[in-house]
Design an enzyme around this catalytic site. Sequence first.
Site, PDB file in Angstrom:
ATOM      1  N   HIS A   1     -11.419  -4.360  -2.056  1.00  0.00           N
ATOM      2  CA  HIS A   1     -10.017  -4.573  -1.707  1.00  0.00           C
ATOM      3  C   HIS A   1      -9.916  -4.943  -0.229  1.00  0.00           C
ATOM      4  O   HIS A   1     -10.798  -4.628   0.573  1.00  0.00           O
ATOM      5  CB  HIS A   1      -9.174  -3.338  -2.007  1.00  0.00           C
ATOM      6  CG  HIS A   1      -9.657  -2.091  -1.344  1.00  0.00           C
ATOM      7  ND1 HIS A   1     -10.781  -1.401  -1.768  1.00  0.00           N
ATOM      8  CD2 HIS A   1      -9.182  -1.394  -0.283  1.00  0.00           C
ATOM      9  CE1 HIS A   1     -10.971  -0.340  -1.008  1.00  0.00           C
ATOM     10  NE2 HIS A   1     -10.010  -0.323  -0.082  1.00  0.00           N
ATOM     11  N   VAL A   2      -8.827  -5.615   0.108  1.00  0.00           N
ATOM     12  CA  VAL A   2      -8.584  -6.049   1.486  1.00  0.00           C
ATOM     13  C   VAL A   2      -7.274  -5.439   1.968  1.00  0.00           C
ATOM     14  O   VAL A   2      -6.272  -5.450   1.246  1.00  0.00           O
ATOM     15  CB  VAL A   2      -8.515  -7.590   1.585  1.00  0.00           C
ATOM     16  CG1 VAL A   2      -8.213  -8.029   3.018  1.00  0.00           C
ATOM     17  CG2 VAL A   2      -9.811  -8.224   1.087  1.00  0.00           C
TER      18      VAL A   2
ATOM     19  N   TYR B   1     -15.781  -0.339   5.487  1.00  0.00           N
ATOM     20  CA  TYR B   1     -17.111   0.085   5.046  1.00  0.00           C
ATOM     21  C   TYR B   1     -17.512   1.276   5.899  1.00  0.00           C
ATOM     22  O   TYR B   1     -17.565   1.154   7.113  1.00  0.00           O
ATOM     23  CB  TYR B   1     -18.135  -1.037   5.188  1.00  0.00           C
ATOM     24  CG  TYR B   1     -19.420  -0.710   4.441  1.00  0.00           C
ATOM     25  CD1 TYR B   1     -19.503  -0.920   3.062  1.00  0.00           C
ATOM     26  CD2 TYR B   1     -20.500  -0.159   5.109  1.00  0.00           C
ATOM     27  CE1 TYR B   1     -20.662  -0.597   2.380  1.00  0.00           C
ATOM     28  CE2 TYR B   1     -21.653   0.167   4.426  1.00  0.00           C
ATOM     29  CZ  TYR B   1     -21.735  -0.053   3.062  1.00  0.00           C
ATOM     30  OH  TYR B   1     -22.878   0.274   2.377  1.00  0.00           O
ATOM     31  N   GLN B   2     -17.752   2.415   5.266  1.00  0.00           N
ATOM     32  CA  GLN B   2     -17.559   2.723   3.854  1.00  0.00           C
ATOM     33  C   GLN B   2     -16.051   2.711   3.484  1.00  0.00           C
ATOM     34  O   GLN B   2     -15.236   3.182   4.264  1.00  0.00           O
ATOM     35  CB  GLN B   2     -18.121   4.111   3.553  1.00  0.00           C
ATOM     36  CG  GLN B   2     -19.628   4.253   3.688  1.00  0.00           C
ATOM     37  CD  GLN B   2     -20.338   3.572   2.523  1.00  0.00           C
ATOM     38  OE1 GLN B   2     -19.859   3.508   1.408  1.00  0.00           O
ATOM     39  NE2 GLN B   2     -21.525   3.058   2.826  1.00  0.00           N
ATOM     40  N   PRO B   3     -15.761   2.241   2.269  1.00  0.00           N
ATOM     41  CA  PRO B   3     -14.370   2.261   1.814  1.00  0.00           C
ATOM     42  C   PRO B   3     -14.008   3.625   1.228  1.00  0.00           C
ATOM     43  O   PRO B   3     -14.876   4.441   0.945  1.00  0.00           O
ATOM     44  CB  PRO B   3     -14.357   1.183   0.729  1.00  0.00           C
ATOM     45  CG  PRO B   3     -15.738   1.247   0.147  1.00  0.00           C
ATOM     46  CD  PRO B   3     -16.653   1.562   1.314  1.00  0.00           C
TER      47      PRO B   3
ATOM     48  N   ASP C   1       0.842  -1.188   0.000  1.00  0.00           N
ATOM     49  CA  ASP C   1       0.000   0.000   0.000  1.00  0.00           C
ATOM     50  C   ASP C   1       0.881   1.243   0.000  1.00  0.00           C
ATOM     51  O   ASP C   1       2.010   1.224   0.493  1.00  0.00           O
ATOM     52  CB  ASP C   1      -0.892  -0.002   1.243  1.00  0.00           C
ATOM     53  CG  ASP C   1      -1.932   1.094   1.202  1.00  0.00           C
ATOM     54  OD1 ASP C   1      -1.602   2.215   1.639  1.00  0.00           O
ATOM     55  OD2 ASP C   1      -3.060   0.848   0.746  1.00  0.00           O
TER      56      ASP C   1
END
Length: 311
Positions: free
Chosen positions: A242-243, A234-236, A170
């Site tokens: 994606h994780v 959530y919310q993303p 990331d």
Amino acid sequence: MSHSSSPKDLTDLRQFRFERVLNEDPLTHSLALLGRFEKDNTQAIIRIEKTALDAASAPHYFAEDGLIQKVQLEESTDIYTWLFGWFGEARERDVKINVICPATDTHIKKYTKQVQVMVRETPDLYKNVVRPYISAFPPSRTQWVENILTGKSEQSKIVYSDDEFLILPDMKWDLKTLSSLYLVVLVQDRTIRSLRELRRAHLPLLQSIRTQAATIASQKWGLGEGSLRMYVHYQPSYYHFHVHVVNANYEGGVLGMTVGQAHLLDDIISLLEIDPSDSEDGVFQRMTLTYSLGERHGLMELIQAYKSRNA
């Protein structure tokens, strides 16, 4: 330098002989070091912490003779660019610089400090407000994800890839501090835009993500069982499923691991496993989800208007 006195200057500090790291805290950008002062063999602990950025210096960071003296490009894809910056040529890199250009009003709202409001999203609220809101997002909003999935960008960073998903670091990770390891898993299935769309049919995908992320972390970084925290927002922040995969010892709201936003992948899998329904109306379509939302988030006005109409 006596046992009762602390080091007073750089000459004193240069007597410190490092033995080991006692603690590393990526959240506070600090290190606690154990060692001894050479002159009299006194054991000592030195904690080093990067100071906070001064908002008053904001106009001077990128000026011609400003504070940032050197930068190095890390990655660039679509509207996102990541660089490292130095306050001086001979220093360790001081800051990571994330650039969003062009930035939309939505981006501006996201990065502006906001009062958080707790939202109870019922299936009805999702169906009538949230799902249309998500569906209205143009493909350009996730073009950077598409570029990665189709091989146009960040290919050198990918640590795992198959027909269903890929894993890569990331942008929040500095790529070298193991205690703050942060990976993201991007799925190839464009129809899954959020947690709400997961069903029993997705169990093999989610189980494979869990297995492969653990395998990669073990093989590449030596992290064993129980060393990872895997979760879904959530919310993303963007609507392509994606994780998040982070070191279990990296804590703090900066990673979005707070109650009301993060859902552990293990819990998601467990809920789907005990869900008796294998239809389109699964557990994540039937349940009420409670989460925090910034008062300026694009959803808030729509949710409040809907509630007013149906009060």
